[in-house]
Scaffold this active site. Structure first.
Site, PDB file in Angstrom:
ATOM      1  N   LYS A 278       0.711  -1.439  -0.163  1.00 32.77           N
ATOM      2  CA  LYS A 278      -0.359   0.131   0.209  1.00 32.77           C
ATOM      3  C   LYS A 278       1.282   1.025  -0.209  1.00 32.77           C
ATOM      4  O   LYS A 278       1.840   1.190   0.158  1.00 32.77           O
ATOM      5  CB  LYS A 278      -0.485   0.280   1.624  1.00 32.77           C
ATOM      6  CG  LYS A 278      -1.894  -1.473   0.913  1.00 32.77           C
ATOM      7  CD  LYS A 278      -2.439  -0.504   2.133  1.00 32.77           C
ATOM      8  CE  LYS A 278      -4.152  -1.923   2.921  1.00 32.77           C
ATOM      9  NZ  LYS A 278      -5.106  -1.394   2.135  1.00 32.77           N
ATOM     10  N   ARG A 352     -10.493 -11.739   1.216  1.00 31.48           N
ATOM     11  CA  ARG A 352     -11.254 -12.780   1.203  1.00 31.48           C
ATOM     12  C   ARG A 352     -10.711 -14.140   0.892  1.00 31.48           C
ATOM     13  O   ARG A 352     -11.239 -15.045   0.976  1.00 31.48           O
ATOM     14  CB  ARG A 352     -11.774 -12.122  -0.580  1.00 31.48           C
ATOM     15  CG  ARG A 352     -10.294 -11.888  -1.742  1.00 31.48           C
ATOM     16  CD  ARG A 352     -11.005 -11.118  -2.381  1.00 31.48           C
ATOM     17  NE  ARG A 352     -11.403  -9.792  -1.896  1.00 31.48           N
ATOM     18  CZ  ARG A 352     -11.230  -8.893  -3.857  1.00 31.48           C
ATOM     19  NH1 ARG A 352     -11.144  -9.250  -4.659  1.00 31.48           N
ATOM     20  NH2 ARG A 352     -11.817  -7.826  -2.709  1.00 31.48           N
TER      21      ARG A 352
END
Length: 497
Positions: A278, A352
């Protein structure tokens, strides 16, 4: 803060009660609430309203001392807008202003005598929850890791709600306190720094809850996860020195043979993005990527305190997502617990990857329903902002009922969600040339494709997904965890019970 309910009648009247402060309502149309009228025998409250010392607008307050018509040391006038259209927003604004004023008082005890039964479209249970949560919010502290803490205000320690002391009101108060305590725990966990709140710390917190409330508990370690073939979950842990923890909590408050509700929480205690790292700006906020797990623990805190008559199981998959020489790389293919292979196109779509194995694990409980909770996608923030959590589920009779239950619980709890679509067409965005699924979709509908990915692992039960990326914490000057969606989840489970 200590709470109680007390009815006032002809023998035990509002004017005669002795207390440090009593809060009553005034309105913009120069009207007084019944409790305010009872204290206005000499016209002092009417005079303050007519003079403009208080306008009656929602959230305005005026403190009066030694009012002739009251035995209370202080009377707090609280503006609630128009009495004919007293809505939940105006009532909540007035309650929050009340506790802001209480925090600055030298009084040890106080009475809330606001018109809690007059809020349009809301019952008294809602008003009680609103008051209790506002009280907790007013004293919540996020400075536990500071070496020098700000001195806590004296404020009000004992609070009485002026209501008929019915069994229903007492039950609503007890539930409200339990939910507020659960919210506080969730906020505490979210606000801790990631070097403290590790997967191991979450496991210890779960064990303490299990001890306090007689929950069943199991914490699965890496070797057990390997034996279960949770290759997707374990792929996320590869770059971290912190050991993963897979936490299972069991509150068996219902009948032994009743199918449980299963809550599944995402517990990434810090998310760098892994190899798909990030940007540095605001990366500190990725300590909040475990707020799904924290909300499961907070909800268990609430239902344990209530001793809720329902079977509930909490499943938390927890690890860090870090870059290193061992970390999963973009393009790697992993095998999930249910056998589906996944091409990891972006290691920052890791939530996920841990949830899919947790959702497969939930099958063994033969659940009545499964709800997963995750700070899953920035796309959900783009779609819904910070007001509503995103609710995703299939569209059929059973799933529509579950969605309606969750939406109604969120509305009732003041913790709203908004239903988003899941359709087979979105799965087409998850196709891979090399594996059964890709872990990210082609551009567009990022929150929907994330939910569609999870849906592939939930075919054997009724399931819903809550994306709380926009609601679990606040940024800026008010930075901190919100404790959402503990009110929604707790209210949903109360409804089920």
């Amino acid at each position: 803060m200590e709470f109680s309910i007390k009815a006032f009648d002809t023998k035990n009247t509002i004017p005669s009660v002795k207390t440090g402060c009593i809060a009553v309502a005034v309105f913009e149309n120069k009207k007084l609430s019944p409790a305010a009228k009872a204290l206005d025998s000499t016209g002092e409250i009417t005079a303050a309203l007519k003079s403009g010392d208080i306008s009656g607008k929602p959230g305005t307050t005026l403190l009066l001392r030694a009012t002739t018509g009251a035995n209370a040391e202080r009377v707090l006038l609280v503006g609630l807008g128009n009495d004919e259209t007293l809505n939940e927003k105006n009532f909540a604004s007035g309650v929050q202003a009340t506790f802001k004023a209480f925090a600055a008082l030298g009084a040890n005890d106080a009475i809330i005598a606001l018109p809690m039964t007059e809020v349009k479209g809301r019952d008294v249970n809602w008003s009680i929850r609103c008051v209790v949560q506002a009280a907790h919010d007013s004293v919540y502290r996020s400075d536990t890791q500071k070496s020098k803490k700000d001195p806590a205000p004296d404020g009000v320690k004992k609070l009485t709600l002026a209501l008929p002391a019915t069994a229903a009101a007492k039950a609503a108060l007890a539930q409200s306190i339990a939910i507020a305590n659960g919210v506080d725990l969730t906020r505490d966990l979210g606000n801790l720094s990631a070097n403290v709140c590790t997967p191991t710390y979450l496991a210890h917190t779960a064990k303490k809850l299990a001890k306090d409330y007689a929950f069943g508990i199991e914490v699965l370690e890496r070797k057990q996860l390997e034996a279960l073939r949770m290759g997707s979950f374990l792929s996320v842990t590869m770059g971290s020195e912190e050991p993963p923890k897979f936490i299972v909590l069991k509150h068996m408050g219902g009948k032994p043979k009743d199918a449980p509700v299963v809550l599944v929480g995402k517990g990434i205690t810090f998310d760098t993005g892994g190899i798909s790292i990030k940007p540095g700006a605001a990366m500190d906020e990725m300590k909040y990527d475990m707020c799904g797990a924290a909300s499961v623990l907070g909800t268990f805190r609430a239902i344990g305190e209530m001793n809720l008559k329902l079977n509930v199981i909490g499943v938390i998959a927890s690890c860090e997502n870090m870059p290193s020489g061992r970390a999963t790389k973009p393009g790697d293919i992993v095998t999930s617990m249910n056998g589906l292979t996944i091409e990891v196109l972006n290691t920052d779509a890791e939530g996920r990857l841990i949830l899919c194995d947790a959702l497969t694990y939930a099958e063994r409980f033969h659940p009545a329903a499964v709800v997963d909770i995750a700070t899953l996608t920035g796309a959900c923030v783009t779609a819904l902002g910070h007001h509503n959590s995103g609710l995703f589920t299939r569209s059929d009779e059973a799933h529509d009922r579950l969605a309606d239950e969750l939406l109604a619980a969120g509305k009732n709890a003041g913790d709203p969600a908004w239903r988003m679509p899941i359709e087979e067409a979105y799965n087409e965005q998850l196709t891979s040339n090399f594996a059964d699924l890709a872990n990210i979709g082609t551009p567009g509908a990022g929150a929907v494709t994330a939910a569609a990915f999870l849906e592939n692992f939930t075919k054997k039960y009724t399931w819903a997904h809550l994306d709380i990326a926009g609601t679990a914490w606040k940024s800026g000057a008010a930075k901190g965890a919100t404790g959402r969606p503990v009110p929604l989840l707790s209210t949903f489970l109360i409804g089920r019970a």
